[in-house]
Design an enzyme around this catalytic site. Structure first.
Site, short mmCIF file in Angstrom:
data_model
loop_
_atom_site.label_atom_id
_atom_site.label_comp_id
_atom_site.label_asym_id
_atom_site.label_seq_id
_atom_site.Cartn_x
_atom_site.Cartn_y
_atom_site.Cartn_z
N THR A 49 -8.72 -39.56 39.41
CA THR A 49 -8.29 -40.94 39.71
C THR A 49 -6.97 -40.96 40.48
O THR A 49 -6.76 -41.83 41.32
CB THR A 49 -8.13 -41.74 38.41
OG1 THR A 49 -7.38 -40.98 37.48
CG2 THR A 49 -9.48 -42.05 37.79
N THR A 50 -6.08 -40.01 40.17
CA THR A 50 -4.78 -39.98 40.86
C THR A 50 -4.97 -39.56 42.32
O THR A 50 -4.43 -40.18 43.24
CB THR A 50 -3.82 -39.01 40.16
OG1 THR A 50 -3.80 -39.32 38.76
CG2 THR A 50 -2.42 -39.11 40.71
N ASP A 64 -2.61 -40.16 33.45
CA ASP A 64 -3.94 -40.47 33.98
C ASP A 64 -3.79 -41.65 34.96
O ASP A 64 -3.38 -42.74 34.56
CB ASP A 64 -4.86 -40.84 32.80
CG ASP A 64 -6.24 -41.22 33.27
OD1 ASP A 64 -6.78 -40.51 34.13
OD2 ASP A 64 -6.78 -42.23 32.80
N ASP A 83 -11.92 -37.68 29.87
CA ASP A 83 -12.01 -37.20 31.25
C ASP A 83 -12.79 -35.89 31.32
O ASP A 83 -13.65 -35.71 32.19
CB ASP A 83 -10.60 -36.99 31.85
CG ASP A 83 -9.95 -38.31 32.23
OD1 ASP A 83 -10.56 -39.36 31.98
OD2 ASP A 83 -8.83 -38.29 32.77
#
Length: 540
Positions: free
Chosen positions: A90-91, A57, A389
């Site tokens: 997020t990545t 994550d 998530d």
């Protein structure tokens, strides 16, 4: 160019600063790049006391890193913002921001002014968001359960629980639908409990709220039906005077009376709860043996040291008030029965090695708990992050009411569209919009290379299909939803194959990445102050 200024410190300006900022941001991006997508790899992070975290994550990885560089800190905050606003992506937002910055830095080396690039990037982001909402978003119809499950699965496929996404996606969707309040889905009402032991396949959804604690005394009842819940933020210990209060006793016989009165204060407080009809007492502080004695006699289930966030959640769902003092407007103490919450049943049950207390059938609001099982602590931690998530993704999908195809479909469609649009711009921003369009291809390229596939070949095939989609007046075959199938290394219709993401996730990631890149791009001067030297007192 580095110069020493009149103040105590160093000053970097011009291209040196931009190159240093770009290098720092690219270094962070390269750390998380290999963890993107369903074939992404995990990172093992060991902190200064030896605690190990295994995750892929992006937000968790960057949060654990102790980043010193000021420009790199902007990127770390960017991933935290995406995690807070959307929960997933997020990545990709970090990779996109770094790529935009790298391309902007190359343009500056070619003598394009930063203001022109900033203006072009803003224009490109506006066009991209408008195009996603008008052309690429797919509105959710009434038969939405399958779409929601596919959205949750897409979020989980890039995580550790990818192989079990069938089970977990159903748990997540059921949990979110269970806590619906009007048009809102407050996912704080979903508690995720970790209990290591058994396989992750044994994870389950409980209708109600579960907390990891046990009864204050083993003689208390294990199950209470038609529960009346008192939520206290008070110590149920033998009454003591506050710190700093001194009592001077001139007669030794009065000592025993003081001791007796201290015990009577506690007894009277518990009698107030009993008279109000409470049969379950939760407190965020302690319950001592004397209080336990009175509670056991009254057949009341008492729980001590309940974390405050759980106490507030249970109070909100059951309709109770969190009580911080028994004092009333007069001089005495009282407890109003209207401050009690209600639940159908409260009981204690062991799961694995630990005891848990279950609250079911709250009066005011629904609650749900996902009990996560796993082989060890690291695995349950990662499953919890993945489930969180997915919960955020399903919530966003339900609230925004539309999805887009995943697997690089949106990025390639925008790449073709923005390239066409850039040719219609007559000002200097044209080159910045074209670079923005090219930067978006970093997502499908990274997805393909992480899956050990030929990135250039797959991106070329995608480009052909999306170009065809935008030339047709009506895209009947759905070429605009073409994305990557990373298992077979092919291009396919991702909307039909259930690779879906909430529209809001893509829109926010483009907005946030652009804002972060612009923030760092604006910097052309950095002054680093020397730490102040403290003079030793008494020395001249």
């Amino acid at each position: 160019m580095r110069t020493t200024v009149g103040i105590q410190g160093e000053r970097d300006q011009g291209q040196d600063v931009r190159t240093a900022n770009c290098t720092a941001v690219m270094a962070l991006s390269n750390i998380v790049k290999s963890s993107l997508g369903p074939q992404g790899l995990d990172k093992m992070l060991v902190d200064d006391i030896g605690d190990v975290t295994i995750t892929n994550d992006g937000a968790t990885i960057l949060k654990q890193l102790e980043v010193e560089h000021p420009a790199a800190k902007v990127i770390v905050e960017l991933s935290q913002l995406q995690d807070k606003e959307v929960g997933d992506g997020t990545t990709s937002v970090v990779i996109l921001a770094a790529e935009l910055l790298r391309r902007a830095n190359d343009l500056i080396k070619m003598k394009v002014h930063p203001t022109t690039i900033i203006s072009g990037y803003k224009q490109a982001a506006r066009l991209a968001v408008k195009y996603i909402n008008e052309k690429l978003a797919h509105k959710i119809q009434d038969d939405q359960a399958e779409i929601l499950i596919n959205t949750a699965k897409t979020s989980m496929n890039s995580k550790l629980i990818g192989p079990e996404s069938e089970l977990f996606s159903k748990l997540v969707v059921q949990a979110v639908q269970q806590i619906k309040q009007g048009d809102k889905y407050p996912i704080q009402a979903i508690n995720v409990i970790k209990s290591h032991g058994q396989s992750s396949q044994q994870s389950e959804l409980v209708k109600g709220y579960v907390i990891q604690t046990q009864r204050a005394s083993q003689q208390m009842p294990t199950k209470v039906e038609k529960a009346k819940i008192a939520c206290l933020d008070i110590n149920l210990n033998k009454f003591k005077m506050q710190m700093g209060v001194q009592i001077l006793v001139d007669d030794p016989l009065n000592l025993e009376k003081i001791r007796r009165k201290e015990m009577d204060v506690l007894r009277d407080r518990i009698r107030l709860l009993i008279d109000a009809g409470a049969n379950v007492v939760l407190t965020s502080k302690g319950i001592d043996d004397l209080a336990n004695k009175y509670l056991v006699e009254a057949k009341i289930l008492g729980l001590r040291r309940v974390p405050k966030e759980h106490l507030r959640r249970i109070a909100k769902a059951s309709g109770a008030s969190v009580i911080t003092t028994f004092a009333n407007d007069e001089t005495g103490e009282s407890f109003d029965p209207a401050q009690l919450g209600e639940a159908e049943e409260v009981f204690e049950q062991a799961i694995g090695d630990n005891d848990y207390v279950f609250f079911k059938g709250f009066r005011k609001e629904n609650s749900a708990t996902i009990i996560v099982r796993g082989a060890n602590e690291m695995m349950t931690d990662e499953i919890e992050r993945s489930v969180h998530d997915s919960l955020c993704v399903v919530k966003r999908t339900l609230e925004s009411g539309s999805v887009v195809a995943g697997g690089g479909a949106v990025e390639m469609a925008l790449n073709i569209y923005l390239e066409d649009q850039s040719r219609k711009v007559e000002s200097n921003e044209q080159i910045a919009i074209a670079e923005f369009a090219e930067a978006l291809t970093i997502i499908p390229k990274t997805l393909a290379s992480n899956a050990a596939k030929d990135a250039n070949d797959l991106v070329s095939k995608l480009r052909v299909l999306h170009s065809k989609a935008q030339q047709l007046a009506v895209d009947e075959k759905g070429y605009r939803f073409s994305g990557l199938d990373l298992l077979k290394g092919e291009v396919r219709h991702n909307l039909r194959h259930g690779v879906l993401e909430p529209t809001v996730s893509k829109v926010k990631s483009i907005k946030f990445a652009t804002e972060a890149a612009i923030t760092i791009l604006r910097i052309d001067d950095m002054i680093k102050l020397d730490p102040r030297k403290e003079e030793m007192p008494g020395r001249h």
